[in-house]
Design a protein around this motif. Sequence first.
Motif, mmCIF file in Angstrom:
data_model
loop_
_atom_site.group_PDB
_atom_site.id
_atom_site.type_symbol
_atom_site.label_atom_id
_atom_site.label_comp_id
_atom_site.label_asym_id
_atom_site.label_seq_id
_atom_site.Cartn_x
_atom_site.Cartn_y
_atom_site.Cartn_z
ATOM 1 N N GLU A 43 0.895 -1.159 0.000
ATOM 2 C CA GLU A 43 0.000 0.000 0.000
ATOM 3 C C GLU A 43 0.933 1.207 0.000
ATOM 4 O O GLU A 43 1.515 1.549 1.041
ATOM 5 N N SER A 103 5.197 -4.013 3.047
ATOM 6 C CA SER A 103 4.319 -2.865 3.221
ATOM 7 C C SER A 103 4.339 -2.353 4.656
ATOM 8 O O SER A 103 3.297 -2.029 5.215
ATOM 9 N N GLY A 104 5.533 -2.318 5.237
ATOM 10 C CA GLY A 104 5.613 -1.874 6.625
ATOM 11 C C GLY A 104 4.722 -2.711 7.519
ATOM 12 O O GLY A 104 4.120 -2.198 8.455
ATOM 13 N N THR A 106 3.584 -5.075 10.308
ATOM 14 C CA THR A 106 4.016 -5.500 11.637
ATOM 15 C C THR A 106 3.784 -7.002 11.816
ATOM 16 O O THR A 106 2.730 -7.523 11.434
ATOM 17 N N ARG A 111 -1.547 -12.420 12.695
ATOM 18 C CA ARG A 111 -1.195 -12.527 11.267
ATOM 19 C C ARG A 111 -0.356 -13.763 10.978
ATOM 20 O O ARG A 111 -0.435 -14.328 9.890
ATOM 21 N N THR A 155 -2.291 -2.246 12.588
ATOM 22 C CA THR A 155 -2.136 -2.512 14.023
ATOM 23 C C THR A 155 -2.604 -1.295 14.830
ATOM 24 O O THR A 155 -3.073 -1.455 15.953
ATOM 25 N N ASP A 196 2.137 4.072 13.127
ATOM 26 C CA ASP A 196 3.539 3.683 13.288
ATOM 27 C C ASP A 196 4.417 4.916 13.523
ATOM 28 O O ASP A 196 4.360 5.882 12.743
HETATM 29 N N1 ARG Z 1 2.609 -1.456 10.667
HETATM 30 C C1 ARG Z 1 1.187 -1.331 10.594
HETATM 31 C C2 ARG Z 1 0.574 -2.705 10.400
HETATM 32 O O1 ARG Z 1 1.252 -3.611 10.068
HETATM 33 C C3 ARG Z 1 0.724 -0.413 9.507
HETATM 34 C C4 ARG Z 1 1.295 -0.697 8.167
HETATM 35 C C5 ARG Z 1 0.674 0.085 7.076
HETATM 36 N N2 ARG Z 1 1.447 -0.031 5.896
HETATM 37 C C6 ARG Z 1 1.160 0.598 4.745
HETATM 38 N N3 ARG Z 1 1.961 0.468 3.734
HETATM 39 N N4 ARG Z 1 0.106 1.316 4.685
HETATM 40 O O2 ARG Z 1 -0.589 -2.889 10.553
#
Ligand code: ARG
Length: 259
Positions: A43, A103-104, A106, A111, A155, A196
């Motif tokens: 994303e 996508s960052g 967590t 999960r 998260t 985050d």
């Molecule tokens: N780190 C958080 C999660 O895993 C938010 C990640 C959102 N990443 C993004 N690309 N929008 O839920």
Amino acid sequence: MLNFILLGLLVVSLLAISGCVDKTAEQAVEPAENVQTYVIGTEPYFPPFEYADENSSSTIIGFDVDLINAIAEDQGFKVQWKDLEFDALIPALQSGQVDIIASGMTITAEREEAVDFSEPYINAGLALAVAAGNEEIKSVDDLKGKVAAVQMGSTGSQEADKLKAEGKIGEIIYLAHVNDIILNIQNGRADFTINDLPVTQAFMSQNPGVIKIVDDEITSDSYGFAVKSGNTELLTMLNQGLANVKEDGTYDQIMAKYF
Ligand code: ARG
């Protein structure tokens, strides 16, 4: 009889030659054809991890992008990025629409039941942020009746759900992108966000005076790349590549570039 034997030998040697020729031909094309392309789901409105290049909006740049590219180069595969909403990423992985999530994301126990995560590649916990001029909210204890804006499926949204269930906050607005969250705080529809820390910090340094962090340690988490459950072959490549780019200094360079 002799003729028959000679003919037999001829056939055998022709077969051997054609076998050789085939093999050589195969080897010549093998390297180009056998380079695997993996589809990476992300994303891409999440700086500094994945976001559009301001010079070319169709190009995604960021920490995750550079890190995946470095791992791909190390492990000899190609990548193709696919832009999805954050809450669509895990279903896309499960249905085979994408091979990897970068996508960052967590790493969470919940999960882990749906996907397999790589080794953690960076620490990034959740922070509580409010409008820069807000003097009322100083910690999680001041959120009673207040409105949260969070990213759908994140998260941060799970944390808000938890606080709401405990009666510690008011309403929750779920939004697709972080910039929508900021807008809702700016125009007063929401009082705070839980997101985050490095992403909130990056926004603040790009746009000073809009929001501020009042708690930078709601949780301490790590990001991982996700693959479909049981895809150990790809997971091993990601972990091996990650270890190699950490070892050879590439990881530190990417870190210095974005942080
Ligand atoms: N780190 C958080 C999660 O895993 C938010 C990640 C959102 N990443 C993004 N690309 N929008 O839920």
